[in-house]
Design an enzyme around this catalytic site. Structure first.
Site, PDB file in Angstrom:
ATOM      1  N   LYS A  36      -5.472  -7.865 -21.026  1.00  0.00           N
ATOM      2  CA  LYS A  36      -6.609  -8.086 -21.914  1.00  0.00           C
ATOM      3  C   LYS A  36      -6.658  -9.552 -22.347  1.00  0.00           C
ATOM      4  CE  LYS A  36      -8.649  -5.940 -26.076  1.00  0.00           C
ATOM      5  NZ  LYS A  36      -8.384  -4.938 -27.134  1.00  0.00           N
ATOM      6  N   SER A  65     -11.735  -1.556 -27.621  1.00  0.00           N
ATOM      7  CA  SER A  65     -12.055  -2.900 -27.197  1.00  0.00           C
ATOM      8  C   SER A  65     -11.380  -3.300 -25.887  1.00  0.00           C
ATOM      9  CB  SER A  65     -11.641  -3.887 -28.298  1.00  0.00           C
ATOM     10  OG  SER A  65     -10.237  -3.854 -28.525  1.00  0.00           O
ATOM     11  N   SER A  80      -8.596   1.567 -29.301  1.00  0.00           N
ATOM     12  CA  SER A  80      -8.999   0.594 -28.288  1.00  0.00           C
ATOM     13  C   SER A  80      -8.188   0.609 -27.013  1.00  0.00           C
ATOM     14  CB  SER A  80      -8.964  -0.820 -28.885  1.00  0.00           C
ATOM     15  OG  SER A  80      -9.990  -0.978 -29.827  1.00  0.00           O
TER      16      SER A  80
END
Length: 543
Positions: free
Chosen positions: A133, A208, A232
């Protein structure tokens, strides 16, 4: 006219476009037709991949390490196959923010030389490609965290977690997308745009860590790294048919992970793994990280080594059918019934679990997300002049209109701790070891419609480890469900809003989406929770 923020945002797009290995791009005439929603199996039906490449990218991390250790595979051919699949996946899903092809292949060659010279693997993740990420810092690379204002920020060192994984032999080959503010269950920002779901391009890949959901769901990486403060990691895993683990807070190192609110401890975010193939790979990841003793550097981490725990059927699983606030959509209830029958057939004790004050839990955590009334996040958006996206505004609206004062913060902290103790005591008194529940109100949300996330956030406020895995079921276009006839809306307004998302077009709206489930354990029982999830997941995938 190009606005100043757009000029800044273009820098992130340029980094991405210049990093894409051109040799693996699909010609326009070989892309799926525009009316295709499901592209998850495109690599296998495209004719663009050899059987060897497909076999590599459909293996688990555990299997890859085994085959590299027995000389059936090299690290270079493994990372090359995953890079190729990732490039194709990005063309279809827009999940990447930067490819690290040259560095990844160079690292793979080093690992192969080491193995050839010594006959030994570097570590338990030798040669395993891992997607990362974007807001997890990588030395000398930009780290924007989804904000235009941070587009020029450069990480000065690798995040501690990445240092641990690299020592274990991992290879980082692609960085992945995240939403503006890191607080959407969709994945869209003003820098690199919107990421899509491989099973249905009209649906969200989650957020996310939405880029990670797409990456593992499309098998662009056997393992990925996401972060989680309200779901997330788990929602992207559930939405994209992969596996995800939210550890207990302070179990994994957070040093070097960029976020707008450093020092915010009322509700802690966590970092953890996603996997394309199995819960066992989530365990492999955790073992590899904690064997490096990160608490010697990040002193807030308790010095608790990872324990090897074998799964056992001698457990009691409570099924949370409904959180008492929002009815799950019918496919989720169908998956829970399917799971119950599989567990009972295997001789596992299953009981119903009544939700305990989940609305109260949401009242606490929703205030804790932005104790400063989101002033830091809002100032970052204002600094660049970029537009505030709709789901960013939605998330900010949960905050108090004014920053919390010290007394208000202390009150919330006390309520949080009492609630945690009460929930733990209730599990103990009822003899329940694990709770099986929805990961989300439905399957993957339609893009822009991910508004309710308390099926995951509740375990963040309680700080209980949770694992998401596929149920093995998918939404069927013409399925008929009894729940639609029996549904009576609750008076809170939220329930009916969420139910209507299903009711508008029924299963057709979510056609092809996988149905994920979530297994929750007790505080700091991470090893037991993953072991139990491995057993449950294997039972659900059995014939």
């Amino acid at each position: 006219m190009t606005l100043p923020w757009e000029t800044q945002a273009q820098k992130a797009r340029d980094i991405l476009s210049s990093s894409i290995p051109q040799q693996w791009l699909i010609p326009a005439d070989k892309l799926p037709s525009p009316d295709e929603k499901n592209v998850e199996d495109f690599p296998r039906r495209s004719g663009l991949f050899s059987e060897h490449e497909l076999a590599i990218t459909e293996m688990s991390a555990t299997e890859l390490v085994r085959d590299m250790g027995s000389e059936r595979l090299t690290a270079e051919e493994v990372v090359t196959a995953f890079l190729k699949r990732a490039v194709v996946g990005h063309q279809l899903l827009n999940f990447a923010t930067e490819f690290l092809a040259e560095k990844a292949i160079s690292r793979a060659k080093e690992l192969d030389r080491h193995f050839k010279e010594t006959g030994k693997l570097i570590g338990p993740l030798h040669g395993v490609p891992i997607s990362v990420k974007e807001h997890i810092g990588i030395k000398d690379l930009t780290c924007n965290g989804g904000y235009v204002a941070w587009v020029n920020d450069i990480a000065t060192e690798d995040a501690l977690l990445l240092q641990c994984l690299e020592k274990a032999g991992a290879i980082f080959h692609v960085r992945t997308n995240q939403p503006q503010s890191l607080m959407h269950l969709c994945c869209s920002n003003n820098l690199t745009g919107t990421t899509l779901n491989p099973y249905n391009l009209t649906l969200s890949p989650g957020g996310s860590s939405g880029g990670e959901g797409a990456s593992t769901g499309f098998k662009c990486a056997p393992l990925g790294i996401g972060t989680d403060i309200g779901g997330s990691i788990r929602c992207p895993a559930a939405f994209c048919g992969s596996y995800g683990f939210r550890p207990t807070a302070l179990r994994n190192p957070m040093t070097g992970i960029k976020a707008p609110e450093p020092g915010q401890e009322a509700i802690r975010g966590v970092v953890g793994p996603l996997a394309s193939q199995s819960v066992a790979d989530l365990e492999l990841f955790q073992q590899a990280v904690l064997d490096q003793q990160p608490w010697e550097i990040e002193t807030s981490i308790p010095p608790v080594p990872w324990r090897r725990v074998q799964p056992t059927k001698d457990m009691t699983v409570g099924i949370l059918w409904d959180d008492g606030i929002v009815h799950p959509h019918p496919p989720v209830t169908r998956a829970l019934r399917h799971a119950k029958s599989k567990l009972e057939a295997a001789g596992i004790k299953v009981v119903d679990w009544e939700p305990y004050k989940h609305g109260h839990g949401w009242d606490i955590i929703s205030k804790m997300y932005y104790p400063d009334a989101a002033l830091l996040q809002r100032s970052l958006i204002t600094a660049s002049g970029e537009p505030t996206l709709p789901l960013t505004s939605w998330a900010f609206a949960y905050s108090s209109p004014n920053p919390l004062n010290i007394a208000e913060t202390w009150t919330l902290n006390a309520q949080r701790d009492v609630y945690r103790d009460e929930y733990q005591a209730l599990m103990r008194s009822r003899g329940v070891d694990f709770i099986l529940c929805p990961a989300y109100v439905g399957v993957a949300a339609v893009l822009g419609e991910s508004h309710y996330w308390n099926y995951t956030a509740i375990w963040n406020i309680l700080d209980q480890p949770a694992v998401v895995f596929p149920s093995g079921l998918f939404v069927e276009k013409d399925e008929l469900v009894e729940e639609e006839k029996e549904y009576v809306p609750r008076t809170n307004g939220v329930d009916e809003r969420e139910w209507m998302k299903w009711k508008v077009a029924g299963a057709e709206r979510y056609e092809g989406a996988p149905v994920g489930l979530q297994l929750v354990g007790k505080h700091f029982k991470d090893e037991e929770t993953l072991a139990a999830a491995r057993l449950v997941s294997e039972l659900l995938s059995s014939a």
